[in-house]
Every structure is written in C-alpha cells, then in structure tokens.
Design a protein around this motif. Sequence first.
Motif, PDB file in Angstrom:
ATOM      1  N   ASN A 111       0.799  -1.231   0.000  1.00 25.80           N
ATOM      2  CA  ASN A 111       0.000   0.000   0.000  1.00 25.80           C
ATOM      3  C   ASN A 111       0.829   1.276   0.000  1.00 25.80           C
ATOM      4  O   ASN A 111       0.566   2.186  -0.794  1.00 25.80           O
ATOM      5  CB  ASN A 111      -0.980   0.005   1.181  1.00 25.80           C
ATOM      6  CG  ASN A 111      -2.319  -0.610   0.818  1.00 25.80           C
ATOM      7  OD1 ASN A 111      -2.695  -0.679  -0.344  1.00 25.80           O
ATOM      8  ND2 ASN A 111      -3.053  -1.043   1.834  1.00 25.80           N
ATOM      9  N   PRO A 112       1.847   1.419   0.878  1.00 25.96           N
ATOM     10  CA  PRO A 112       2.638   2.657   0.857  1.00 25.96           C
ATOM     11  C   PRO A 112       3.390   2.861  -0.455  1.00 25.96           C
ATOM     12  O   PRO A 112       3.543   3.994  -0.915  1.00 25.96           O
ATOM     13  CB  PRO A 112       3.615   2.478   2.027  1.00 25.96           C
ATOM     14  CG  PRO A 112       3.010   1.428   2.897  1.00 25.96           C
ATOM     15  CD  PRO A 112       2.262   0.522   1.982  1.00 25.96           C
ATOM     16  N   ILE A 113       3.844   1.769  -1.066  1.00 22.14           N
ATOM     17  CA  ILE A 113       4.544   1.850  -2.354  1.00 22.14           C
ATOM     18  C   ILE A 113       3.593   2.379  -3.422  1.00 22.14           C
ATOM     19  O   ILE A 113       3.919   3.309  -4.173  1.00 22.14           O
ATOM     20  CB  ILE A 113       5.093   0.466  -2.764  1.00 22.14           C
ATOM     21  CG1 ILE A 113       6.107  -0.039  -1.733  1.00 22.14           C
ATOM     22  CG2 ILE A 113       5.716   0.518  -4.158  1.00 22.14           C
ATOM     23  CD1 ILE A 113       6.503  -1.499  -1.917  1.00 22.14           C
ATOM     24  N   LEU A 114       2.400   1.799  -3.476  1.00 21.87           N
ATOM     25  CA  LEU A 114       1.422   2.204  -4.481  1.00 21.87           C
ATOM     26  C   LEU A 114       0.966   3.637  -4.255  1.00 21.87           C
ATOM     27  O   LEU A 114       0.778   4.398  -5.214  1.00 21.87           O
ATOM     28  CB  LEU A 114       0.226   1.248  -4.465  1.00 21.87           C
ATOM     29  CG  LEU A 114       0.541  -0.227  -4.726  1.00 21.87           C
ATOM     30  CD1 LEU A 114      -0.748  -1.051  -4.704  1.00 21.87           C
ATOM     31  CD2 LEU A 114       1.276  -0.417  -6.046  1.00 21.87           C
ATOM     32  N   PHE A 115       0.800   4.011  -2.998  1.00 24.00           N
ATOM     33  CA  PHE A 115       0.373   5.383  -2.708  1.00 24.00           C
ATOM     34  C   PHE A 115       1.421   6.390  -3.166  1.00 24.00           C
ATOM     35  O   PHE A 115       1.109   7.387  -3.827  1.00 24.00           O
ATOM     36  CB  PHE A 115       0.100   5.561  -1.213  1.00 24.00           C
ATOM     37  CG  PHE A 115      -0.314   6.972  -0.864  1.00 24.00           C
ATOM     38  CD1 PHE A 115      -1.606   7.407  -1.107  1.00 24.00           C
ATOM     39  CD2 PHE A 115       0.599   7.869  -0.323  1.00 24.00           C
ATOM     40  CE1 PHE A 115      -1.991   8.714  -0.809  1.00 24.00           C
ATOM     41  CE2 PHE A 115       0.238   9.170  -0.029  1.00 24.00           C
ATOM     42  CZ  PHE A 115      -1.066   9.596  -0.267  1.00 24.00           C
ATOM     43  N   GLN A 129      10.888   8.539  -2.093  1.00 21.77           N
ATOM     44  CA  GLN A 129      11.587   7.308  -2.454  1.00 21.77           C
ATOM     45  C   GLN A 129      12.021   6.520  -1.225  1.00 21.77           C
ATOM     46  O   GLN A 129      12.097   5.288  -1.260  1.00 21.77           O
ATOM     47  CB  GLN A 129      12.800   7.619  -3.338  1.00 21.77           C
ATOM     48  CG  GLN A 129      13.420   6.389  -3.988  1.00 21.77           C
ATOM     49  CD  GLN A 129      12.457   5.634  -4.893  1.00 21.77           C
ATOM     50  OE1 GLN A 129      11.683   6.239  -5.645  1.00 21.77           O
ATOM     51  NE2 GLN A 129      12.467   4.302  -4.814  1.00 21.77           N
ATOM     52  N   LYS A 130      12.265   7.205  -0.129  1.00 20.20           N
ATOM     53  CA  LYS A 130      12.666   6.512   1.110  1.00 20.20           C
ATOM     54  C   LYS A 130      11.545   5.594   1.587  1.00 20.20           C
ATOM     55  O   LYS A 130      11.788   4.452   1.997  1.00 20.20           O
ATOM     56  CB  LYS A 130      13.022   7.526   2.195  1.00 20.20           C
ATOM     57  CG  LYS A 130      13.499   6.875   3.489  1.00 20.20           C
ATOM     58  CD  LYS A 130      13.813   7.920   4.562  1.00 20.20           C
ATOM     59  CE  LYS A 130      14.248   7.242   5.865  1.00 20.20           C
ATOM     60  NZ  LYS A 130      14.473   8.218   6.954  1.00 20.20           N
ATOM     61  N   VAL A 131      10.312   6.081   1.528  1.00 19.08           N
ATOM     62  CA  VAL A 131       9.160   5.263   1.921  1.00 19.08           C
ATOM     63  C   VAL A 131       9.027   4.057   0.991  1.00 19.08           C
ATOM     64  O   VAL A 131       8.788   2.933   1.438  1.00 19.08           O
ATOM     65  CB  VAL A 131       7.863   6.106   1.899  1.00 19.08           C
ATOM     66  CG1 VAL A 131       6.640   5.223   2.110  1.00 19.08           C
ATOM     67  CG2 VAL A 131       7.917   7.196   2.954  1.00 19.08           C
ATOM     68  N   VAL A 132       9.220   4.289  -0.304  1.00 16.88           N
ATOM     69  CA  VAL A 132       9.144   3.202  -1.277  1.00 16.88           C
ATOM     70  C   VAL A 132      10.207   2.149  -0.976  1.00 16.88           C
ATOM     71  O   VAL A 132       9.916   0.948  -0.908  1.00 16.88           O
ATOM     72  CB  VAL A 132       9.321   3.745  -2.719  1.00 16.88           C
ATOM     73  CG1 VAL A 132       9.436   2.590  -3.715  1.00 16.88           C
ATOM     74  CG2 VAL A 132       8.163   4.659  -3.087  1.00 16.88           C
ATOM     75  N   ASP A 133      11.439   2.596  -0.774  1.00 19.63           N
ATOM     76  CA  ASP A 133      12.547   1.647  -0.549  1.00 19.63           C
ATOM     77  C   ASP A 133      12.351   0.847   0.738  1.00 19.63           C
ATOM     78  O   ASP A 133      12.594  -0.367   0.769  1.00 19.63           O
ATOM     79  CB  ASP A 133      13.878   2.412  -0.487  1.00 19.63           C
ATOM     80  CG  ASP A 133      14.267   2.996  -1.838  1.00 19.63           C
ATOM     81  OD1 ASP A 133      13.713   2.556  -2.858  1.00 19.63           O
ATOM     82  OD2 ASP A 133      15.117   3.912  -1.866  1.00 19.63           O
TER      83      ASP A 133
END
Length: 214
Positions: A111-115, A129-133
Amino acid sequence: MAPMKLYGATLSWNVTRCVVALEEAGADYEIVPINFSTGEHKSPEHLARNPFGQVPALQDGDLYVWESRAISKYACRKNKPELLKDGSLNESAMVDVWMEVEAHQYTSALNPILFEILIKPMLGGTCDQKVVDENLEKLKKVLEVYEARLSKCKYLAGDFISLADLNHVSVTLCLFATPHASVLDAYPHVKAWWSGLMARPSVQKVAALMKPSA
C-alpha cells in the motif's frame, strides 16, 4: 432477482479486489460508479450503503455490505463457497490464515509503495523514495515466506484456488504499474503462482478494467 450492485471506481484496488471475487464466483452483478469529485461518496444515499463514506459498497436486495474483503467473502459464500473451503475445518483454516496474511503482511507492505508512486503524484505531491525503498524491503521479506509456501503447494492455502489467492490480484496488478514489478523475479514459485492467476478469465477482466482508458 436483480443483480447485486457494487459501488465504486474500477481504478480503486479495493473495488477491483471485489470484482475478482464476484467474477470468479460467477455472481450476477453490476458496477455503479461513485463520483468523488462531486462528493457523492459523502452523500446521504451513499452513507446509507457505507457509513464511512468510502468505496466499495455492495447492495444485494435490502442488504448492504462494505469493506472489500467482507464483500469478497459474501460473494463467495453466496455463489461459490468452495472458494472458502467452508466444508473442511483444516482447509478453511488455511484459507483464513492466508487471507489475513494478504491483508496484514503483503498488502500492508504494498500500500505505501502504491500510494507514493501512483496516488501521491495525482494529488500534486512528490513520491518519497525513502518510503518506497523501506516498504520494498518489507515486501521482499514477505515474498520470502510466500516463496517457501509456494514451493510446497500450488496455491497459498493448498493445492486448490481460493479467495486467499484472489485477494492478492488487484494490488499486484497495481505493482505492475510501477517500476518495481521485477521484484517478483527473485521468487520463481511466486512468479509461477502469479502467472497462473493471470491466466484466469476473472483476473484478465479485472486487469482490463483497471486500465485508465477502460
């Protein structure tokens, strides 16, 4: 009997989670769009369907069901209960376990990646990008567990398709709309499982519905 009505937009992975189950179960239903830009989701009519003013919501006669996983279970119980394996205590327990894993491990990492990648830019924000990684690392840990499980059986709950598998479809399709679809490449059994799901007519229909041009 009138078809069930599923309220929501097919660009929402919570709505299309329900569509997969409805299609796989062979349910008679129609999708009724909700216009968020006009605030329709907060209208008295929609609040009667979902008191939180969210989508999806399902109407079946006088019954209203909300929350995507509850709607999906309802569709299966009504039309194809074998997708829940309710007749077997052990098999239904494994279906329940992997439905919980999907919600609290797999999708909670996705979910956080998609958001960040798909939704935030639409709202005028910038992807963090930090949240994605960070969440990609969480997802990889989850996929390690899936790889081990799927090396022993064809599907998550056993050697039978179930709602536990189908509940993964909508968010995984969204993953493939990001630059990180290759994350599955390191997990051959997971990739084979996903390829099998993608071959199902229900999943192909949802994949078509989720395209922005649809």
